[in-house]
Design a protein around this motif. Structure first.
Motif, PDB file in Angstrom:
ATOM      1  N   VAL A  63      -5.241  -6.630   1.935  1.00  0.00           N
ATOM      2  CA  VAL A  63      -5.720  -7.600   0.952  1.00  0.00           C
ATOM      3  C   VAL A  63      -4.828  -7.550  -0.286  1.00  0.00           C
ATOM      4  O   VAL A  63      -4.356  -6.491  -0.686  1.00  0.00           O
ATOM      5  N   LYS A  64      -4.582  -8.719  -0.866  1.00  0.00           N
ATOM      6  CA  LYS A  64      -3.856  -8.802  -2.129  1.00  0.00           C
ATOM      7  C   LYS A  64      -4.862  -8.970  -3.267  1.00  0.00           C
ATOM      8  O   LYS A  64      -5.759  -9.810  -3.189  1.00  0.00           O
ATOM      9  N   THR A  65      -4.716  -8.178  -4.312  1.00  0.00           N
ATOM     10  CA  THR A  65      -5.590  -8.289  -5.481  1.00  0.00           C
ATOM     11  C   THR A  65      -4.795  -8.816  -6.665  1.00  0.00           C
ATOM     12  O   THR A  65      -3.644  -8.445  -6.874  1.00  0.00           O
ATOM     13  N   ASP A  66      -5.418  -9.697  -7.430  1.00  0.00           N
ATOM     14  CA  ASP A  66      -4.834 -10.233  -8.658  1.00  0.00           C
ATOM     15  C   ASP A  66      -5.820  -9.933  -9.788  1.00  0.00           C
ATOM     16  O   ASP A  66      -6.949 -10.413  -9.788  1.00  0.00           O
ATOM     17  N   PHE A 166     -16.431  -2.197   5.433  1.00  0.00           N
ATOM     18  CA  PHE A 166     -15.264  -2.146   4.564  1.00  0.00           C
ATOM     19  C   PHE A 166     -15.009  -3.535   3.977  1.00  0.00           C
ATOM     20  O   PHE A 166     -15.451  -4.552   4.528  1.00  0.00           O
ATOM     21  N   GLY A 167     -14.281  -3.559   2.847  1.00  0.00           N
ATOM     22  CA  GLY A 167     -13.988  -4.842   2.228  1.00  0.00           C
ATOM     23  C   GLY A 167     -13.401  -4.691   0.840  1.00  0.00           C
ATOM     24  O   GLY A 167     -12.459  -3.931   0.635  1.00  0.00           O
ATOM     25  N   ILE A 168     -14.003  -5.384  -0.133  1.00  0.00           N
ATOM     26  CA  ILE A 168     -13.456  -5.451  -1.482  1.00  0.00           C
ATOM     27  C   ILE A 168     -14.543  -5.187  -2.517  1.00  0.00           C
ATOM     28  O   ILE A 168     -15.746  -5.290  -2.228  1.00  0.00           O
ATOM     29  N   TYR A 169     -14.094  -4.847  -3.731  1.00  0.00           N
ATOM     30  CA  TYR A 169     -15.033  -4.638  -4.826  1.00  0.00           C
ATOM     31  C   TYR A 169     -14.324  -4.938  -6.138  1.00  0.00           C
ATOM     32  O   TYR A 169     -13.091  -4.987  -6.227  1.00  0.00           O
ATOM     33  N   ALA A 170     -15.104  -5.134  -7.196  1.00  0.00           N
ATOM     34  CA  ALA A 170     -14.579  -5.296  -8.554  1.00  0.00           C
ATOM     35  C   ALA A 170     -15.664  -4.885  -9.529  1.00  0.00           C
ATOM     36  O   ALA A 170     -16.852  -5.140  -9.300  1.00  0.00           O
ATOM     37  N   CYS A 171     -15.267  -4.231 -10.622  1.00  0.00           N
ATOM     38  CA  CYS A 171     -16.268  -3.793 -11.588  1.00  0.00           C
ATOM     39  C   CYS A 171     -15.638  -3.556 -12.958  1.00  0.00           C
ATOM     40  O   CYS A 171     -14.416  -3.461 -13.098  1.00  0.00           O
ATOM     41  N   SER A 172     -16.507  -3.483 -13.952  1.00  0.00           N
ATOM     42  CA  SER A 172     -16.107  -3.200 -15.335  1.00  0.00           C
ATOM     43  C   SER A 172     -17.054  -2.144 -15.884  1.00  0.00           C
ATOM     44  O   SER A 172     -18.159  -2.465 -16.328  1.00  0.00           O
ATOM     45  N   PRO A 173     -16.647  -0.872 -15.874  1.00  0.00           N
ATOM     46  CA  PRO A 173     -17.550   0.203 -16.276  1.00  0.00           C
ATOM     47  C   PRO A 173     -18.006   0.142 -17.729  1.00  0.00           C
ATOM     48  O   PRO A 173     -19.084   0.651 -18.047  1.00  0.00           O
ATOM     49  N   GLU A 174     -17.205  -0.453 -18.610  1.00  0.00           N
ATOM     50  CA  GLU A 174     -17.615  -0.547 -20.009  1.00  0.00           C
ATOM     51  C   GLU A 174     -18.092  -1.972 -20.315  1.00  0.00           C
ATOM     52  O   GLU A 174     -18.400  -2.727 -19.396  1.00  0.00           O
ATOM     53  N   ASP A 175     -18.162  -2.329 -21.571  1.00  0.00           N
ATOM     54  CA  ASP A 175     -18.723  -3.623 -21.975  1.00  0.00           C
ATOM     55  C   ASP A 175     -17.654  -4.706 -21.862  1.00  0.00           C
ATOM     56  O   ASP A 175     -17.081  -5.156 -22.853  1.00  0.00           O
ATOM     57  N   SER A 176     -17.390  -5.117 -20.605  1.00  0.00           N
ATOM     58  CA  SER A 176     -16.299  -6.043 -20.339  1.00  0.00           C
ATOM     59  C   SER A 176     -16.625  -6.896 -19.129  1.00  0.00           C
ATOM     60  O   SER A 176     -17.566  -6.608 -18.379  1.00  0.00           O
ATOM     61  N   SER A 177     -15.826  -7.944 -18.922  1.00  0.00           N
ATOM     62  CA  SER A 177     -15.947  -8.786 -17.740  1.00  0.00           C
ATOM     63  C   SER A 177     -14.617  -9.483 -17.504  1.00  0.00           C
ATOM     64  O   SER A 177     -13.941  -9.878 -18.457  1.00  0.00           O
ATOM     65  N   PHE A 178     -14.221  -9.609 -16.237  1.00  0.00           N
ATOM     66  CA  PHE A 178     -13.008 -10.348 -15.904  1.00  0.00           C
ATOM     67  C   PHE A 178     -13.132 -10.904 -14.496  1.00  0.00           C
ATOM     68  O   PHE A 178     -14.008 -10.492 -13.727  1.00  0.00           O
ATOM     69  N   CYS A 179     -12.250 -11.841 -14.158  1.00  0.00           N
ATOM     70  CA  CYS A 179     -12.266 -12.445 -12.830  1.00  0.00           C
ATOM     71  C   CYS A 179     -11.205 -11.785 -11.959  1.00  0.00           C
ATOM     72  O   CYS A 179     -10.007 -11.844 -12.263  1.00  0.00           O
ATOM     73  N   ALA A 180     -11.642 -11.151 -10.881  1.00  0.00           N
ATOM     74  CA  ALA A 180     -10.743 -10.526  -9.914  1.00  0.00           C
ATOM     75  C   ALA A 180     -10.554 -11.482  -8.742  1.00  0.00           C
ATOM     76  O   ALA A 180     -11.524 -12.063  -8.243  1.00  0.00           O
ATOM     77  N   VAL A 181      -9.303 -11.640  -8.299  1.00  0.00           N
ATOM     78  CA  VAL A 181      -8.986 -12.599  -7.247  1.00  0.00           C
ATOM     79  C   VAL A 181      -8.413 -11.862  -6.035  1.00  0.00           C
ATOM     80  O   VAL A 181      -7.488 -11.054  -6.167  1.00  0.00           O
ATOM     81  N   PHE A 182      -8.957 -12.165  -4.865  1.00  0.00           N
ATOM     82  CA  PHE A 182      -8.536 -11.524  -3.612  1.00  0.00           C
ATOM     83  C   PHE A 182      -8.027 -12.594  -2.652  1.00  0.00           C
ATOM     84  O   PHE A 182      -8.724 -13.570  -2.380  1.00  0.00           O
ATOM     85  N   THR A 183      -6.814 -12.392  -2.130  1.00  0.00           N
ATOM     86  CA  THR A 183      -6.216 -13.334  -1.186  1.00  0.00           C
ATOM     87  C   THR A 183      -5.490 -12.571  -0.082  1.00  0.00           C
ATOM     88  O   THR A 183      -5.437 -11.342  -0.104  1.00  0.00           O
ATOM     89  N   GLN A 184      -4.927 -13.323   0.865  1.00  0.00           N
ATOM     90  CA  GLN A 184      -4.112 -12.780   1.951  1.00  0.00           C
ATOM     91  C   GLN A 184      -4.819 -11.632   2.681  1.00  0.00           C
ATOM     92  O   GLN A 184      -4.223 -10.587   2.981  1.00  0.00           O
ATOM     93  N   MET A 185      -6.099 -11.835   2.950  1.00  0.00           N
ATOM     94  CA  MET A 185      -6.899 -10.848   3.660  1.00  0.00           C
ATOM     95  C   MET A 185      -6.620 -10.944   5.160  1.00  0.00           C
ATOM     96  O   MET A 185      -6.652 -12.023   5.740  1.00  0.00           O
TER      97      MET A 185
END
Length: 204
Positions: A63-66, A166-185
């Motif tokens: 998987v490619k992550t951006d 199995f697969g993918i995940y995304a998180c922000s442990p502190e007070d934050s947020s962003f968009c994670a992009v997954f391609t070429q799976m």
């Protein structure tokens, strides 16, 4: 075995996400993470995880992550194999500051996590991962071009018997947020070749 987004299932779905056949976007929720006990002595088990299930004993998942939008300490996204809250592995890039970030992997067996990591420039905004399974042993690799992969770690998951997720995940442990992009799976035959060096011990 083929990768099919329709076979994916959430463990703790995020509030915002988009799934299409060739791209998945996850908007992280603040104060979400995966970690168990070691050193810090706290336990975090609330990150969104999107996975498929298989009993196949030999395969590789790419998987490619951006993470161009990551901007706050510990923002992260990557590949994951999550069995339950105390048994899982993940690999990702964690944002640290405007100078560097951490490329690393965490393996958690029976409720205790470890973290193997190296610093990379903060200018890096994409990373490929390849997770390979040989029964209950796993190899995690990374690549900056999707062609040449470099080993991050080889590990064992004591509860990875038979069927796994199995697969993918995304998180922000502190007070934050962003968009994670997954391609070429992609799912392929196991790219982690059988060992051709020292023979196994006889009792194994």
């Amino acid at each position: 075995m083929q990768f099919d987004v329709n076979a994916l299932q959430w463990t703790r779905a995020p509030k915002a996400y988009k799934i299409s056949p060739d791209k998945i976007e996850i908007t992280t929720t603040p104060k979400t993470d995966l970690w168990q006990r070691t050193y810090y002595h706290f336990r975090n088990d609330n990150a969104p995880v999107l996975q498929m299930t298989t009993a196949e004993k030999f395969f590789s998942f790419v998987v490619k992550t951006d993470f161009s939008e990551s901007h706050h300490r510990f923002d992260q996204c990557g590949v994951v194999l999550y069995l339950d809250g105390e048994n899982w592995l993940k690999a990702s890039v964690e944002y640290e500051n405007e100078t560097f970030q951490h490329l690393g992997s965490v393996v958690t067996n029976q409720g205790y996590s470890d973290w193997a990591t190296t610093e990379i420039p903060a200018a890096v905004k994409t990373m490929w991962y390849r997770l390979s399974r040989r029964e209950d042993d796993f190899c995690v690799e990374c690549s900056q071009d999707g062609k040449v992969f470099h080993q991050m770690r080889i590990c064992h998951l004591s509860k990875a018997q038979g069927e796994i997720r199995f697969g993918i995940y995304a998180c922000s442990p502190e007070d934050s947020s962003f968009c994670a992009v997954f391609t070429q799976m992609e799912l392929t035959e196991c790219k982690w070749l059988a060992h051709d060096g020292q023979a196994p011990d006889e009792d194994l």
